[in-house]
Design a protein around this motif. Structure first.
Motif, PDB file in Angstrom:
ATOM      1  N   TRP A  58       0.946 -37.576  45.086  1.00  0.00           N
ATOM      2  CA  TRP A  58       1.772 -36.358  45.047  1.00  0.00           C
ATOM      3  C   TRP A  58       2.472 -36.184  43.708  1.00  0.00           C
ATOM      4  CZ3 TRP A  58       7.044 -36.749  44.220  1.00  0.00           C
ATOM      5  CH2 TRP A  58       7.630 -38.020  44.376  1.00  0.00           C
ATOM      6  N   GLU A  59       2.759 -37.323  42.987  1.00  0.00           N
ATOM      7  CA  GLU A  59       3.515 -37.278  41.731  1.00  0.00           C
ATOM      8  C   GLU A  59       2.606 -37.454  40.520  1.00  0.00           C
ATOM      9  OE1 GLU A  59       2.563 -41.435  41.986  1.00  0.00           O
ATOM     10  OE2 GLU A  59       2.886 -39.822  43.421  1.00  0.00           O
ATOM     11  N   ALA A  60       1.279 -37.301  40.690  1.00  0.00           N
ATOM     12  CA  ALA A  60       0.350 -37.574  39.588  1.00  0.00           C
ATOM     13  C   ALA A  60       0.565 -36.626  38.431  1.00  0.00           C
ATOM     14  CB  ALA A  60      -1.097 -37.490  40.096  1.00  0.00           C
ATOM     15  N   ASN A  61       0.835 -35.352  38.700  1.00  0.00           N
ATOM     16  CA  ASN A  61       1.049 -34.365  37.639  1.00  0.00           C
ATOM     17  C   ASN A  61       2.531 -33.996  37.630  1.00  0.00           C
ATOM     18  OD1 ASN A  61       1.072 -32.179  35.860  1.00  0.00           O
ATOM     19  ND2 ASN A  61      -0.833 -31.316  36.652  1.00  0.00           N
ATOM     20  N   LYS A  62       3.237 -34.378  36.585  1.00  0.00           N
ATOM     21  CA  LYS A  62       4.675 -34.144  36.494  1.00  0.00           C
ATOM     22  C   LYS A  62       5.013 -32.699  36.120  1.00  0.00           C
ATOM     23  CE  LYS A  62       5.573 -38.542  37.181  1.00  0.00           C
ATOM     24  NZ  LYS A  62       6.260 -39.031  38.399  1.00  0.00           N
ATOM     25  N   GLU A  63       4.026 -31.925  35.734  1.00  0.00           N
ATOM     26  CA  GLU A  63       4.275 -30.546  35.334  1.00  0.00           C
ATOM     27  C   GLU A  63       3.964 -29.550  36.444  1.00  0.00           C
ATOM     28  OE1 GLU A  63       5.794 -29.926  32.544  1.00  0.00           O
ATOM     29  OE2 GLU A  63       5.725 -32.058  32.013  1.00  0.00           O
ATOM     30  N   VAL A  64       2.972 -29.865  37.264  1.00  0.00           N
ATOM     31  CA  VAL A  64       2.610 -28.981  38.376  1.00  0.00           C
ATOM     32  C   VAL A  64       2.353 -29.846  39.613  1.00  0.00           C
ATOM     33  CG1 VAL A  64       1.010 -27.248  39.247  1.00  0.00           C
ATOM     34  CG2 VAL A  64       1.566 -27.317  36.807  1.00  0.00           C
ATOM     35  N   TYR A  65       3.205 -29.684  40.601  1.00  0.00           N
ATOM     36  CA  TYR A  65       3.047 -30.390  41.879  1.00  0.00           C
ATOM     37  C   TYR A  65       2.343 -29.433  42.855  1.00  0.00           C
ATOM     38  CZ  TYR A  65       6.650 -33.501  40.003  1.00  0.00           C
ATOM     39  OH  TYR A  65       7.380 -34.362  39.196  1.00  0.00           O
ATOM     40  N   GLU A  77      -0.428 -22.186  57.388  1.00  0.00           N
ATOM     41  CA  GLU A  77      -0.804 -23.210  56.404  1.00  0.00           C
ATOM     42  C   GLU A  77      -0.310 -22.759  55.043  1.00  0.00           C
ATOM     43  OE1 GLU A  77      -4.710 -25.616  54.659  1.00  0.00           O
ATOM     44  OE2 GLU A  77      -4.875 -24.344  56.454  1.00  0.00           O
ATOM     45  N   LEU A  78       0.512 -23.572  54.431  1.00  0.00           N
ATOM     46  CA  LEU A  78       1.163 -23.226  53.174  1.00  0.00           C
ATOM     47  C   LEU A  78       0.556 -24.014  52.017  1.00  0.00           C
ATOM     48  CD1 LEU A  78       4.943 -23.235  54.265  1.00  0.00           C
ATOM     49  CD2 LEU A  78       3.258 -21.374  54.448  1.00  0.00           C
ATOM     50  N   LEU A  79       0.493 -23.344  50.893  1.00  0.00           N
ATOM     51  CA  LEU A  79       0.109 -23.978  49.628  1.00  0.00           C
ATOM     52  C   LEU A  79       1.295 -23.907  48.689  1.00  0.00           C
ATOM     53  CD1 LEU A  79      -1.969 -25.258  47.708  1.00  0.00           C
ATOM     54  CD2 LEU A  79      -2.656 -22.921  47.054  1.00  0.00           C
ATOM     55  N   LEU A  80       1.850 -25.064  48.366  1.00  0.00           N
ATOM     56  CA  LEU A  80       3.044 -25.148  47.525  1.00  0.00           C
ATOM     57  C   LEU A  80       2.648 -25.595  46.119  1.00  0.00           C
ATOM     58  CD1 LEU A  80       6.142 -25.397  46.899  1.00  0.00           C
ATOM     59  CD2 LEU A  80       5.988 -27.714  47.823  1.00  0.00           C
ATOM     60  N   LYS A  81       3.108 -24.827  45.145  1.00  0.00           N
ATOM     61  CA  LYS A  81       2.947 -25.211  43.738  1.00  0.00           C
ATOM     62  C   LYS A  81       4.324 -25.203  43.092  1.00  0.00           C
ATOM     63  CE  LYS A  81      -1.800 -23.770  42.792  1.00  0.00           C
ATOM     64  NZ  LYS A  81      -2.267 -25.106  42.326  1.00  0.00           N
ATOM     65  N   ALA A  82       4.722 -26.344  42.589  1.00  0.00           N
ATOM     66  CA  ALA A  82       6.012 -26.487  41.902  1.00  0.00           C
ATOM     67  C   ALA A  82       5.729 -26.671  40.415  1.00  0.00           C
ATOM     68  CB  ALA A  82       6.782 -27.677  42.448  1.00  0.00           C
ATOM     69  N   ILE A  83       6.096 -25.659  39.635  1.00  0.00           N
ATOM     70  CA  ILE A  83       5.767 -25.637  38.199  1.00  0.00           C
ATOM     71  C   ILE A  83       7.038 -25.875  37.402  1.00  0.00           C
ATOM     72  CG2 ILE A  83       4.761 -24.260  36.345  1.00  0.00           C
ATOM     73  CD1 ILE A  83       3.363 -22.591  38.552  1.00  0.00           C
ATOM     74  N   MET A  84       6.969 -26.830  36.497  1.00  0.00           N
ATOM     75  CA  MET A  84       8.115 -27.134  35.649  1.00  0.00           C
ATOM     76  C   MET A  84       8.094 -26.238  34.412  1.00  0.00           C
ATOM     77  SD  MET A  84      10.069 -29.313  37.037  1.00  0.00           S
ATOM     78  CE  MET A  84      11.106 -29.531  35.564  1.00  0.00           C
ATOM     79  N   VAL A  85       9.179 -25.526  34.159  1.00  0.00           N
ATOM     80  CA  VAL A  85       9.352 -24.698  32.963  1.00  0.00           C
ATOM     81  C   VAL A  85      10.658 -25.131  32.335  1.00  0.00           C
ATOM     82  CG1 VAL A  85       9.585 -22.375  32.044  1.00  0.00           C
ATOM     83  CG2 VAL A  85       8.084 -22.785  34.016  1.00  0.00           C
ATOM     84  N   GLU A  86      10.525 -25.940  31.290  1.00  0.00           N
ATOM     85  CA  GLU A  86      11.679 -26.553  30.631  1.00  0.00           C
ATOM     86  C   GLU A  86      12.486 -27.364  31.651  1.00  0.00           C
ATOM     87  OE1 GLU A  86      13.806 -23.522  28.553  1.00  0.00           O
ATOM     88  OE2 GLU A  86      12.205 -23.199  27.084  1.00  0.00           O
ATOM     89  N   ASP A  87      13.726 -26.975  31.926  1.00  0.00           N
ATOM     90  CA  ASP A  87      14.567 -27.740  32.847  1.00  0.00           C
ATOM     91  C   ASP A  87      14.622 -27.123  34.250  1.00  0.00           C
ATOM     92  OD1 ASP A  87      15.176 -29.494  30.797  1.00  0.00           O
ATOM     93  OD2 ASP A  87      16.975 -28.374  30.198  1.00  0.00           O
ATOM     94  N   SER A  88      13.765 -26.167  34.500  1.00  0.00           N
ATOM     95  CA  SER A  88      13.757 -25.487  35.794  1.00  0.00           C
ATOM     96  C   SER A  88      12.434 -25.726  36.508  1.00  0.00           C
ATOM     97  CB  SER A  88      13.984 -23.978  35.623  1.00  0.00           C
ATOM     98  OG  SER A  88      15.247 -23.721  35.047  1.00  0.00           O
ATOM     99  N   MET A  89      12.516 -25.650  37.831  1.00  0.00           N
ATOM    100  CA  MET A  89      11.325 -25.803  38.666  1.00  0.00           C
ATOM    101  C   MET A  89      11.117 -24.494  39.427  1.00  0.00           C
ATOM    102  SD  MET A  89      10.547 -28.486  41.788  1.00  0.00           S
ATOM    103  CE  MET A  89      10.383 -29.894  40.689  1.00  0.00           C
ATOM    104  N   ILE A  90       9.924 -23.911  39.256  1.00  0.00           N
ATOM    105  CA  ILE A  90       9.578 -22.676  39.957  1.00  0.00           C
ATOM    106  C   ILE A  90       8.714 -23.052  41.159  1.00  0.00           C
ATOM    107  CG2 ILE A  90       8.427 -20.448  39.803  1.00  0.00           C
ATOM    108  CD1 ILE A  90       8.955 -20.485  36.794  1.00  0.00           C
ATOM    109  N   LEU A  91       9.237 -22.769  42.345  1.00  0.00           N
ATOM    110  CA  LEU A  91       8.501 -23.046  43.572  1.00  0.00           C
ATOM    111  C   LEU A  91       7.769 -21.771  43.997  1.00  0.00           C
ATOM    112  CD1 LEU A  91      11.219 -25.017  45.560  1.00  0.00           C
ATOM    113  CD2 LEU A  91       9.328 -25.962  44.231  1.00  0.00           C
ATOM    114  N   ASN A  92       6.451 -21.870  44.081  1.00  0.00           N
ATOM    115  CA  ASN A  92       5.615 -20.750  44.513  1.00  0.00           C
ATOM    116  C   ASN A  92       4.854 -21.197  45.751  1.00  0.00           C
ATOM    117  OD1 ASN A  92       2.833 -19.203  44.452  1.00  0.00           O
ATOM    118  ND2 ASN A  92       4.319 -17.949  43.339  1.00  0.00           N
ATOM    119  N   VAL A  93       5.084 -20.485  46.851  1.00  0.00           N
ATOM    120  CA  VAL A  93       4.493 -20.868  48.138  1.00  0.00           C
ATOM    121  C   VAL A  93       3.722 -19.682  48.688  1.00  0.00           C
ATOM    122  CG1 VAL A  93       4.928 -21.797  50.442  1.00  0.00           C
ATOM    123  CG2 VAL A  93       6.455 -22.398  48.554  1.00  0.00           C
TER     124      VAL A  93
END
Length: 275
Positions: A58-65, A77-93
């Motif tokens: 789950w933690e293999a990619n530190k930039e996109v979970y 059924e949900l698909l979660l993508k957590a994208i790191m942008v500088e110091d913020s995390m954008i959660l897209n579900v």
């Protein structure tokens, strides 16, 4: 955030950056609202099972979970993508069944203490705000899974009080009462009272019952009688109309009516014809 401590202790070896700890908090909030994790990545793997734990890698990619979830009722059924942008995390579900999309942006520093990644009791802060943001930004827009209502036994109702009158009337083998239900019994004088007999004779105003003299004209309520002398001069002699005989008056009905002769009932001890 009950249960998150056990999850964090299980995943502690893989937590190396603040965003890893934040993903643990987001994951557990989804679990609390009826979702289970299927695995990591966009595509399903072999022998996937719904689990409250984070999947391997789950933690293999530190930039996109990338994580996939399924509701406990299998409706979503949900698909979660957590994208790191500088110091913020954008959660897209995205809900794959309805194609609905929800997103929320979190500042990692607002909820994670990077210097306390080894201590669960210090690593998280503003947990209530974090839960509120996830619920309002993800859970509410996509809809929480429908949980099965707990089958609780219905409370026993109090036994109905049976009306003795109704139960008596419903018994067809019982002799029915002489008095109709719902009526009051007449107020008969008590036979045990020594003054019950002859009460009418002792009452000068005639307001009591129980006398020994039967006066059909004065029994009960006063009744308007027929004067046989109405419409003719003078009065008919006594006995002209036998008692109980049918008689048509000669003229308009008068206001007066015949009554018993007072001399028929003289006071006790008196024998005076002029009284």
């Amino acid at each position: 955030m009950a249960g998150l401590e056990l999850l964090y202790a299980w995943a502690r070896a893989a937590v190396s950056r603040p965003q890893d700890a934040l993903i643990c908090g987001v994951h557990w909030e989804l679990v609390r609202h009826g979702y289970r994790c299927l695995g990591a990545g966009d595509q399903p793997g072999p022998d996937e099972k719904k689990s409250e734990l984070l999947p391997t890698g789950w933690e293999a990619n530190k930039e996109v979970y990338t994580l996939r979830y399924k509701s406990t009722d299998d409706a979503r059924e949900l698909l979660l993508k957590a994208i790191m942008v500088e110091d913020s995390m954008i959660l897209n579900v995205m809900d794959r069944s309805t194609q609905k999309v929800a997103d929320v942006t979190l500042s990692v520093a607002d909820y994670i203490n990077p210097e306390h990644l080894d201590d669960f009791h210090k690593v998280y802060k503003n947990t209530e705000e974090l839960r509120t943001r996830i619920v309002s930004g993800i859970i509410a827009p996509l809809g929480a899974p429908a949980e099965k209502a707990k089958e609780e036994p219905e409370p026993e109702s109090e036994p109905e009080r049976k009306d003795p009158d109704l139960s008596r009337d419903s018994d067809h083998l019982r002799v029915p009462p002489r008095q109709p239900a719902g009526t009051r019994a007449p107020s008969w004088p008590s036979p045990a009272s020594p003054f019950a007999v002859g009460g009418e004779d002792l009452d000068p105003f005639g307001g009591r019952s129980g006398g020994m003299i039967l006066d059909p004209l004065r029994s009960g309520f006063p009744q308007r009688g027929i004067d046989p002398s109405s419409g003719i001069p003078g009065r008919l002699p006594p006995g002209a109309v036998p008692p109980g005989a049918r008689f048509d008056p000669f003229g308009p009905l008068g206001a007066g009516r015949a009554g018993p002769d007072p001399d028929h009932l003289p006071p006790p001890g008196y024998d005076d014809m002029f009284m």
